[in-house]
Design an enzyme around this catalytic site. Structure first.
Site, mmCIF file in Angstrom:
data_model
loop_
_atom_site.group_PDB
_atom_site.id
_atom_site.type_symbol
_atom_site.label_atom_id
_atom_site.label_comp_id
_atom_site.label_asym_id
_atom_site.label_seq_id
_atom_site.Cartn_x
_atom_site.Cartn_y
_atom_site.Cartn_z
ATOM 1 N N ASP A 8 -7.932 -5.415 0.081
ATOM 2 C CA ASP A 8 -8.369 -6.481 -1.011
ATOM 3 C C ASP A 8 -8.065 -7.827 -1.144
ATOM 4 O O ASP A 8 -8.541 -8.544 -1.585
ATOM 5 C CB ASP A 8 -7.695 -5.558 -2.518
ATOM 6 C CG ASP A 8 -8.393 -4.352 -2.435
ATOM 7 O OD1 ASP A 8 -9.579 -4.132 -2.449
ATOM 8 O OD2 ASP A 8 -7.762 -3.507 -3.169
ATOM 9 N N HIS A 12 0.875 -1.232 -0.166
ATOM 10 C CA HIS A 12 -0.078 -0.085 -0.164
ATOM 11 C C HIS A 12 0.943 1.171 -0.052
ATOM 12 O O HIS A 12 1.885 1.485 0.676
ATOM 13 C CB HIS A 12 -0.926 -0.119 1.242
ATOM 14 C CG HIS A 12 -2.161 1.073 1.016
ATOM 15 N ND1 HIS A 12 -2.073 2.463 1.312
ATOM 16 C CD2 HIS A 12 -3.139 0.546 0.633
ATOM 17 C CE1 HIS A 12 -3.354 2.807 1.049
ATOM 18 N NE2 HIS A 12 -4.003 1.845 0.599
#
Ligand code: CMC
Length: 431
Positions: free
Chosen positions: A366, A308
């Protein structure tokens, strides 16, 4: 935004420029370079905005080192545990948790806007049946500006409010219908006696031929998925919405732009890409091969659902999502599903591997959301539309904040030009 008493000094070719600084309520100090070009005749260069604050905002705060996500100050784990999606929508939109009366009024306003203009069914029918539901979402949401003319005037606060409620209310219907159209089943109309998540599940999975009972555990898990995706400060799609809006575009066009940006596999499309990757890996014994591919600089492959830009510690949304995944999988009794086993083993191996540890690449939201959605019966192509549905409130809240900021102006980045300098046109016969 509090002005700081600190300043930053920049030396360019011996000339010193003093730059004002701002102190945020949380996070690092911010150097204000708004007058840098006028005073120093230079631009700054920051592709990917890794060190650039594009706006001031009071909505969401992320501390990537700590793995903390706050909405209006409230931590995401508390909201996921104690609140529910529509209450979080209220919080994001209006800044405070609602009183019981305010919540009731808000829920009833949202519930009363769930239907789509009937003419829109023809709009759906213009798409090919094999269209990706995200393609349909971009088109249908953009087309809302052709159907709801009474809420496109951004200078009117009332119209802005109506557009916000309409988008939050209609998004489940739009996404569910994109799915129904894609699989060739009749559209299921919303039912206003159901809560937001149950209504969405019913519009996706019910058919006229038989009754569909919404399982409360699945509806709670769905609501959590919505809550965990509701906002994430200035990510790519939110910045896209803000940039589209900075030109004065109408709200439906701006949200359609956000949906388009979300679609990419580095952003919202990662949930689909992650499950497809897990299926491609197939069984836990093939994981080492894929770990090696992910580490190979000459191979573009990346472990989807890992890493991320902001979180350099566990994604706090992933922690809650993991818990939800366990609940849903328990209920559905799919613990022995090979995709799930591959996911669990991949997570274990990657978390121990020095490459991922050193680069602080943890599973993100996700990674787990796809596993839950798959177990619920959604095809992978619906994963990103569900993300878009949930993120709509974040986009709308940021859009409203931007429009109410008297200092807002059109977004117009500059560039570091590296192309040819002035040259005269050469006639074709002389080239
Ligand atoms: N697999 C293997 N290596 C990776 C991965 C990954 N998933 N992610 C980053 N790296 C490596 C990358 O190669 C680079 O290595 P080096 O420093 O040796 O060049 C280093 O880690 C830093 O990566 P980056 O691309 O500079 O980091 P970024 O902040 O630009 O990218 C990201 C962030 C999310 C796009 C990236 O981690 C990624 O592509 N992840 C996979 C896609 C994904 O899961 N996206 C969902 C993000 S969460 C939901 C959302 O925001 O929509």
């Amino acid at each position: 935004m509090a002005d700081s008493n600190k300043t930053a000094t920049l030396k360019i070719d011996g000339k010193e420029l003093e730059l004002p600084m701002h102190s945020p309520t949380a996070g690092p100090d911010v150097i204000d370079i708004g007058k840098l070009y006028a005073q120093g005749d230079v631009f700054t260069f920051d592709p990917g905005f890794t060190s650039t604050a594009s706006c001031a905002s009071t909505i969401t705060f992320i501390d990537g080192e700590k793995g903390e996500l706050l909405h209006r100050g409230y931590p995401i784990d508390q909201l996921a545990e104690k609140s529910h999606f529509l209450e979080v929508c209220y919080l994001l939109l209006y800044g405070e948790l609602p009183t019981a009366d305010q919540l009731e009024d808000f829920e009833s306003r949202v519930t009363n806007h769930t239907m789509l203009h009937e003419q829109m069914t023809y709009f759906y029918r213009g798409f090919r049946r094999d269209a990706h539901p995200m393609a349909i979402m971009v088109g249908v949401v953009g087309a809302m500006s052709a159907f709801y003319h009474d809420s496109t005037d951004i200078s009117d606060p009332w119209q802005r409010e109506v557009a916000s409620i309409r988008l939050i209310a209609k998004m489940p219907t739009i996404a569910a219908w994109a799915y129904k159209y894609h699989i060739g089943q009749p559209f299921v109309y919303p039912r206003n006696d159901l809560d937001y998540a149950s209504n969405f599940l019913r519009m996706c999975f019910s058919v006229p031929a038989e009754e569909y009972e919404v399982n409360p555990i699945l509806s709670r898990a769905m609501d959590r998925i919505f809550t965990l995706h509701a906002d994430h400060e200035q990510n790519a799609s939110t910045s896209t919405v803000r940039l589209a809006s900075s030109s004065g575009a109408n709200p439906f066009a701006c949200i359609a732009a956000g949906i388009a940006c979300l679609w990419g596999p580095a952003h919202g499309g990662a949930n689909q890409a992650c499950l497809e990757m897990l299926r491609e890996i197939g069984t836990p014994d093939r994981i080492p091969e894929y770990i090696e591919k992910a580490k190979d600089k000459n191979d573009p492959f990346r472990l989807m659902g890992f890493g991320h830009r902001v979180y350099k510690n566990f994604d706090p949304r992933a922690k809650v999502m993991k818990q939800s995944a366990d609940e849903v999988l328990d209920l559905l009794g799919v613990e022995n599903n090979p995709t799930l086993q591959t996911a669990k083993e991949l997570e274990r191996i990657a978390l121990e591997d020095p490459y991922f540890k050193d680069k602080k690449l943890y599973p993100n939201v996700d990674f787990y959301s796809g596993i839950i959605l798959d177990a619920m019966g959604f095809p992978t192509s619906m994963f990103t539309p569900i993300f878009a549905l949930a993120r709509t409130v974040g986009w709308i809240s940021q859009w409203k904040e931007q429009l109410s900021d008297p200092a807002h102006k059109i977004g117009r980045p500059r560039q570091l030009y590296t192309g040819a300098t002035f040259r005269d046109y050469v006639d074709v016969e002389n080239r």
